[in-house]
Design an enzyme around this catalytic site. Sequence first.
Site, PDB file in Angstrom:
ATOM      1  N   SER A 152       0.840  -1.200   0.000  1.00  0.00           N
ATOM      2  CA  SER A 152       0.000   0.000   0.000  1.00  0.00           C
ATOM      3  C   SER A 152       0.874   1.249   0.000  1.00  0.00           C
ATOM      4  CB  SER A 152      -0.893   0.010   1.247  1.00  0.00           C
ATOM      5  OG  SER A 152      -1.567   1.240   1.391  1.00  0.00           O
ATOM      6  N   TYR A 166      -1.807  -0.790  10.345  1.00  0.00           N
ATOM      7  CA  TYR A 166      -1.890  -1.079   8.910  1.00  0.00           C
ATOM      8  C   TYR A 166      -0.701  -0.494   8.167  1.00  0.00           C
ATOM      9  CZ  TYR A 166      -3.629  -1.156   4.107  1.00  0.00           C
ATOM     10  OH  TYR A 166      -3.749  -1.354   2.749  1.00  0.00           O
TER      11      TYR A 166
END
Length: 262
Positions: A152, A166
């Site tokens: 990501s 995350y």
Amino acid sequence: MDAQSLFDVKGKVVLVTGGAKGIGRMISEGFVANGATVYISSRDAKSCDEAVKELNALGKGKAHAIPADFYKEEECQRLADELKKRENKLHVLVNNSGSNWGAPYDEYPSSAWSRVLTLNLQRVFDITKLVTPLLEKAATPSDPARIINIGSVDGLRVPALETFAYSASKAGLHHLSRVLANHLGKRNITSNSLACGPFQSKMMAATLEAYRETIEAGIPLGRIGTPQDVAGSCLFLSSRAGAFVNGATITLDGGTLVGSKL
């Protein structure tokens, strides 16, 4: 050196974790539509079965489901054992399964770290290690086996949202991918990661619903990612065209990072 042969994945065997929904589903369709045999796995057995039915209706490659709950280590082993019963080699592993947790800094629970890092980072290593013998059987010097780790942009930048575990897990995943590239390259297995920007998925649904215009305004290309974008990147990395790419983190974000305002 025609494009059709350069990007050919027909007949390759692919495992996509989290392949029933979101980005994983987009990737799975890209492989099946181009003649690959794709195994999808996630803990949602119903979604796996539905995805397999839809993918097989494409009529080109094949799709199979092996549901597994990756939070449980024994389920990772069961997935690998089941795959070995069905196939004698694995050409491509796409580590896509992941989770997120958002909460204010002062309220962020320790349990979130355990949950997110287990699935997003530790299980990537565990599953990769378990299927490495199958990857080695598929690998040749001119056509290595491939590992594609779905990362990501939040692992490359500081995210606006309070998703501490995350972003840390994705930064760790990008580096783990490079470490694997060095270690497994000697076995003719490449490892690369895609640092994805916003795509339509369950994980991004609420964020896109609330902030889509703002998000797209911050992307130089002015839109979020499409199934063709992420599937195309995976097809490139899995075909002869991407055979010499190893240890790369490819930003698949429409220019989000370069368009960031300092």
